[in-house]
Design an enzyme around this catalytic site. Structure first.
Site, PDB file in Angstrom:
ATOM      1  N   ARG A 182       0.849  -1.211   0.000  1.00 33.53           N
ATOM      2  CA  ARG A 182       0.000   0.000   0.000  1.00 33.53           C
ATOM      3  C   ARG A 182       0.877   1.251   0.000  1.00 33.53           C
ATOM      4  O   ARG A 182       0.572   2.228  -0.681  1.00 33.53           O
ATOM      5  CB  ARG A 182      -0.938   0.009   1.212  1.00 33.53           C
ATOM      6  N   CYS A 238      -1.170   6.401   8.900  1.00 28.41           N
ATOM      7  CA  CYS A 238      -1.530   5.141   8.240  1.00 28.41           C
ATOM      8  C   CYS A 238      -2.613   5.493   7.232  1.00 28.41           C
ATOM      9  O   CYS A 238      -2.529   6.534   6.582  1.00 28.41           O
ATOM     10  CB  CYS A 238      -1.988   4.111   9.262  1.00 28.41           C
TER      11      CYS A 238
END
Length: 272
Positions: A182, A238
């Protein structure tokens, strides 16, 4: 408690199940199925544990900016904490989940942000608890009344403007806590845009625990952050400011107290 005050073992918690100065909070949650955690809690949980929901309790409603899990309103959260018997700066709160601290760390971080440092996460989560042979129940505890008057530590959190202005400064490090693929933008299961904030380094949050959800030794946490230790400020993010808290927990266990949460995280960054 073990060698650091941020984590308790199943053995320790079992020995303190009836301690009126300990409040246990079940934080189980599933991003894929937001009702699942509550359902699991109703079916079985650690005796005496209350439930706090990531979406309903540990976040505030989503708006245009602020990411997928904006921080909850401090006084609303404080009221909820008081309703489960937490006495500000007195009660030891033990948070657990079954996701390698992903959601328990959010409560750990939020309590400290509100000025309540007396909080720990349960090592190994619910699975570790059950594997050790300790009991679960479906009995929902009755609300107890505590008093919780937050004293916000505003310096613990940063926003989009702060990150934009300071991320390239030589004494600031920006840490992306998501999985490597990611971070590299090869896969993006949740947010509209893939990739990472320019200049961020990648420290996936799953590296804080082993596959069973037990914390890796303190020496390994120290080793993990060694390169960043001289940095004056470590800004951690995040996808939405939840699993970044696992890295913030790891930093403190390593004895590094310069970590701050970019609460909106990637989901906020791409909204600008």
């Amino acid at each position: 408690m073990n060698n650091n005050q941020f984590v308790v073992s199943p053995e320790w918690l079992f020995a303190h199940l009836n301690d009126f100065q300990v409040v246990i909070v079940d934080c189980r949650f599933s991003l894929a199925d937001p009702q699942l955690g509550k359902k699991q809690y109703q079916e079985s949980h650690i005796p005496g544990a209350y439930y706090l929901d990531l979406n309903q309790d540990l976040s505030s409603p989503v708006s245009e900016h602020g990411g997928r899990h904006p921080l909850p309103h401090p006084h609303e959260l404080a009221d909820k904490l008081a309703q489960i018997g937490i006495e500000f700066q007195k009660t030891l709160v033990v948070a657990y989940d079954d996701s390698r601290f992903a959601f328990a760390s959010r409560l750990w971080w939020l309590l400290r942000y509100l000025g309540h440092d007396n909080v720990a996460v349960l090592d190994g989560g619910l699975t570790g608890w059950q594997k050790a042979g300790y009991p679960v129940t479906n009995e929902i505890p009755v609300p107890k009344m505590g008093t919780f008057t937050p004293q916000l530590k505003d310096e613990q959190v940063v926003d989009y403007t702060y990150v934009k202005n300071f991320k390239d400064s030589p004494d600031v490090t920006l840490v992306d806590s998501r999985e490597g693929d990611r971070y590299r933008g090869e896969r993006e299961p949740i947010d509209k845009i893939a990739g990472h904030i320019p200049g961020a380094v990648n420290y996936p949050w799953q590296e804080v625990t082993d596959a069973s959800g037990f914390l890796l030794p303190q020496s390994e946490q120290r080793q993990r952050w060694k390169q960043l230790e001289p940095t004056k400020e470590i800004l951690v993010y995040c996808g939405s400011g939840v699993t970044a808290c696992v890295n913030l927990l790891s930093l403190e266990i390593a004895g590094i107290y310069t970590g701050k949460l970019y609460a909106g995280s990637w989901s906020d960054w791409i909204s600008h």
